[in-house]
Design an enzyme around this catalytic site. Structure first.
Site, PDB file in Angstrom:
ATOM      1  CE1 TYR A  89       0.141   1.946   4.256  1.00 42.83           C
ATOM      2  CE2 TYR A  89       0.675  -0.365   4.579  1.00 42.83           C
ATOM      3  CZ  TYR A  89       0.678   0.936   5.041  1.00 42.83           C
ATOM      4  OH  TYR A  89       1.203   1.238   6.267  1.00 42.83           O
ATOM      5  CB  CYS A  90       1.435   4.039  -1.815  1.00 40.60           C
ATOM      6  SG  CYS A  90       0.133   4.179  -3.050  1.00 40.60           S
ATOM      7  NE  ARG A  91      -1.795  11.822   0.205  1.00 39.40           N
ATOM      8  CZ  ARG A  91      -2.735  12.243  -0.640  1.00 39.40           C
ATOM      9  NH1 ARG A  91      -2.846  11.719  -1.830  1.00 39.40           N
ATOM     10  NH2 ARG A  91      -3.572  13.184  -0.274  1.00 39.40           N
TER      11      ARG A  91
END
Length: 155
Positions: A121-123
């Site tokens: 995941y990221c932002r």
């Protein structure tokens, strides 16, 4: 009048060319190269056996999952990997996640276990998809992209 007809023909040609679906050129080029060589010089039966490419293993795919499924999988032993920058991680991260920024993935590839599910995941989801694609290209087959990124994390 001839110029107008010529212009209309060229425009139609360009529009038709722009509407074609792009093909995966890398795979096409690799598959066509042996056929082109065979067409130039017919191979003997012994050469044909040597030139036959080995069957390719099916390429793994990225599975999109939501945070509920990701947290459930994490409890079961999957590895949560946050590919955001350290400054973004300072604002908070998922419990138990490991931070490996997208810019460092290539250098830190050995830190990704191949025997476990990887929950990336990221932002918001764009960088995690890039990271997931990179992992698949490097032989990982248990890659999951957490949809919506940390913005969608249940608080």
């Amino acid at each position: 009048m001839k110029k107008l007809i010529g212009l209309a023909f060229c425009t139609a040609f360009l529009v038709a060319g722009c509407n074609e679906t792009p093909k995966q050129e890398t795979a096409t080029v690799e598959k066509k190269a042996p056929a082109a060589v065979a067409a130039v010089a017919p191979a003997t039966p012994a050469q044909s056996a040597e030139a036959a490419p080995a069957a390719e293993a099916p390429k793994a795919t990225i599975t999109d999952i939501d945070w509920n499924k990701a947290l459930e999988m994490s409890k079961a032993g999957a590895v949560l990997i946050d590919v955001r920058t350290p400054a973004e991680v300072a604002e908070g991260m998922a419990p138990g996640a490991i931070n490996i920024p997208l810019q460092e993935i290539e250098q830190r590839l050995s830190e990704f276990p191949k025997d476990k599910d990887l929950l990336i995941y990221c932002r918001s989801g764009k960088r995690s998809m890039a990271a997931s694609n990179f992992l698949i290209e490097n032989g990982y087959d248990k890659v999951f992209n957490v949809v919506g990124g940390f913005l969608a994390f249940p608080k």
